[in-house]
Design a protein around this motif. Sequence first.
Motif, PDB file in Angstrom:
ATOM      1  N   ILE A 195       0.858  -1.179   0.000  1.00 43.79           N
ATOM      2  CA  ILE A 195       0.000   0.000   0.000  1.00 43.79           C
ATOM      3  C   ILE A 195       0.900   1.236   0.000  1.00 43.79           C
ATOM      4  N   SER A 196       0.689   2.123  -0.957  1.00 43.70           N
ATOM      5  CA  SER A 196       1.461   3.364  -1.037  1.00 43.70           C
ATOM      6  C   SER A 196       0.520   4.536  -0.835  1.00 43.70           C
ATOM      7  N   LEU A 197       0.863   5.399   0.127  1.00 45.17           N
ATOM      8  CA  LEU A 197       0.068   6.589   0.425  1.00 45.17           C
ATOM      9  C   LEU A 197       0.894   7.814   0.065  1.00 45.17           C
ATOM     10  N   TYR A 198       0.490   8.494  -0.987  1.00 43.71           N
ATOM     11  CA  TYR A 198       1.198   9.684  -1.452  1.00 43.71           C
ATOM     12  C   TYR A 198       0.499  10.908  -0.881  1.00 43.71           C
ATOM     13  N   LEU A 199       1.119  11.577   0.084  1.00 42.37           N
ATOM     14  CA  LEU A 199       0.535  12.752   0.722  1.00 42.37           C
ATOM     15  C   LEU A 199       1.257  13.990   0.208  1.00 42.37           C
ATOM     16  N   THR A 200       0.518  14.940  -0.314  1.00 41.03           N
ATOM     17  CA  THR A 200       1.142  16.112  -0.912  1.00 41.03           C
ATOM     18  C   THR A 200       0.300  17.353  -0.664  1.00 41.03           C
ATOM     19  N   ALA A 201       0.970  18.503  -0.677  1.00 41.30           N
ATOM     20  CA  ALA A 201       0.273  19.780  -0.574  1.00 41.30           C
ATOM     21  C   ALA A 201       0.277  20.517  -1.905  1.00 41.30           C
ATOM     22  N   THR A 202       0.953  19.963  -2.894  1.00 37.75           N
ATOM     23  CA  THR A 202       1.034  20.630  -4.182  1.00 37.75           C
ATOM     24  C   THR A 202      -0.160  20.251  -5.063  1.00 37.75           C
TER      25      THR A 202
END
Length: 227
Positions: A195-202
Amino acid sequence: MSSAIMAASLACIDLTLEGLTTGLNLELSPGTAALFTAAGEQECLLLARTFAGERPPDSGRILLGDACLAELGRSQLHQLRRAIGIVSPQGGLISNLKLWENITLPLLFHDGCVPESASRTIRSLLDAFGFTGNIWALPGHLTPFERRMAAFIRAAVSGARCLIYAGCFDNLPHRERDLLVEQAAGLHRSNAGMISLYLTATTTPLDHLEPDLHCNLRHQPAQITRT
């Protein structure tokens, strides 16, 4: 316990985090890559800590399989965190350890050695990132990109079954961001069940990630789009 948990789904049930999301309901099956867009770096780190079981949500639950993170005991959480890798903007590196030592520390701590296969993988990833610097440099002498690179490689060789990218794609030059994105997507594709969780503000499109779903936390309620 950790391998059994990480083979299961990850679910948010009525999850509320102050200033981030309210009443989020979401289930991620094994092998899922999910992109979460938050308002800023602190929000990304807050979400990462919550997914990793380092802090409880304000309300609601996070489940790994049938296990609620907030209800796990200390030893159970310790086992769980061995299966979770976090790549943060600062890399989470220990200031008095060299680059190579920071990368291999989890292997040494848990297994007592660095297998030759892991050493080859580390060197291969360093080459893939185009790193030509000193592997014995202290973190203070590394660039922001190199610190994130080190955190990624450490997680990649540690056997983590869930990788949380906590804003590490943000505030990087275009070429460096694309390189980290490509490596993250490649690692996910090569590990069945991860499981990959990509957290970003962009809001800049992160080409090559190809997430299975996008959860936009800038909106209330959150907007979830499956791709």
